[in-house]
Scaffold this active site. Structure first.
Site, short mmCIF file in Angstrom:
data_model
loop_
_atom_site.label_atom_id
_atom_site.label_comp_id
_atom_site.label_asym_id
_atom_site.label_seq_id
_atom_site.Cartn_x
_atom_site.Cartn_y
_atom_site.Cartn_z
CE1 TYR A 156 6.97 2.13 -7.34
CE2 TYR A 156 8.70 3.31 -8.52
CZ TYR A 156 8.09 2.12 -8.16
OH TYR A 156 8.61 0.92 -8.59
CE LYS A 160 9.45 0.40 -5.24
NZ LYS A 160 9.40 -1.03 -4.82
#
Length: 258
Positions: A156, A160
């Site tokens: 994740y 990002k």
């Protein structure tokens, strides 16, 4: 609320619920025609109906942003319906919260495909229309994890961080015609976050504990991100591009919490 986006067309990926829902709601309130692009056939149409009942104009287009053919079809449907695209909000994303050793290749690929490749694909097929129009705005939803992170969220955080870097590059490549910025949300009360709270023996106590660690002593609302996106896409932000706006209630301002 002022109507800054009357007659403008805004695509919100992942717009069926959560942060995307908040973004779609704010743009609709400001007069935009909203395309809710999502793979959620239950909440997507519900969100569109809600926007319409509030006086807005909106359509739902089923789309997996990691699938190139579906992205192309979504953009084509938008042009067929509304004839233009003024704002693209690349919001669609999934959470894969694991360490490197716990992450399978399939986990990694799925997270990066949706979160990062999705931004690439949607931008790739929207940008030509914006260039032809001579104007456009792209807003990518990144995360505080692109700047500061915690243990056990490797895929994740990587996705990002990639979004934040890609935002800068897109701004350079397509300015001054298209402005490109990103937003880094902190804690926002979405169905995903609520499900995390619900996994604890006392969900309400867990939520309050998180709120107490925030500078603002509350968790963000999806509309908080929507207001930030609307600002970045507006003429008031006409000299802002290639940057990231932290909408995190002061989360990343803190050195540590007690």
């Amino acid at each position: 609320m002022c109507k800054r986006f009357v007659d403008q067309v805004v695509i919100v990926t992942g717009g069926a619920k959560g942060i995307g829902w908040g973004i779609a709601k704010v743009f609709s309130q400001e007069g935009a025609k909203v395309v809710v692009a999502d793979w959620d056939d239950v909440n997507g149409p519900k969100t569109v109906e809600e926007l319409r009942q509030s006086g807005g104009e909106a359509i739902y287009v089923k789309c997996d942003v990691s699938n190139e053919e579906q992205v192309k079809a979504m953009v084509e449907e938008t042009i067929k319906t509304y004839g233009r695209i003024d704002v693209l909000v690349n919001n669609a994303g999934i959470g894969v919260y694991k360490s490197i050793l716990d992450t399978s290749s399939e986990d990694w690929d799925r997270c990066l495909d949706v979160n990062l490749k999705g931004v690439f694909l949607c931008s790739k097929y929207v940008i030509p229309h914006m260039l032809k129009q001579g104007k456009g705005n792209i807003i990518n939803i990144s995360s505080v994890h692109s700047f500061q992170t915690v243990n056990g969220v490797a895929p994740y955080a990587a996705s990002k961080g990639g979004i934040t870097a890609l935002t800068r590059n897109m701004a350079i490549d397509y300015g001054p015609t298209i402005r490109v910025n990103s937003i880094a949300p902190g804690w926002v009360l979405t169905p995903l976050i609520q499900s995390i709270f619900d996994s604890y023996p006392d969900p309400e106590a867990q939520r309050k504990a998180v709120e107490q660690r925030q500078v603002m002593k509350r968790i963000g609302r999806p509309e908080d991100i929507g207001y930030a996106a609307a600002f970045l896409a507006s003429d008031e932000a006409s000299f802002i591009t290639g940057t990231q706006l932290f909408v995190d209630g002061g989360l990343t301002a803190q050195l540590e919490t007690w």
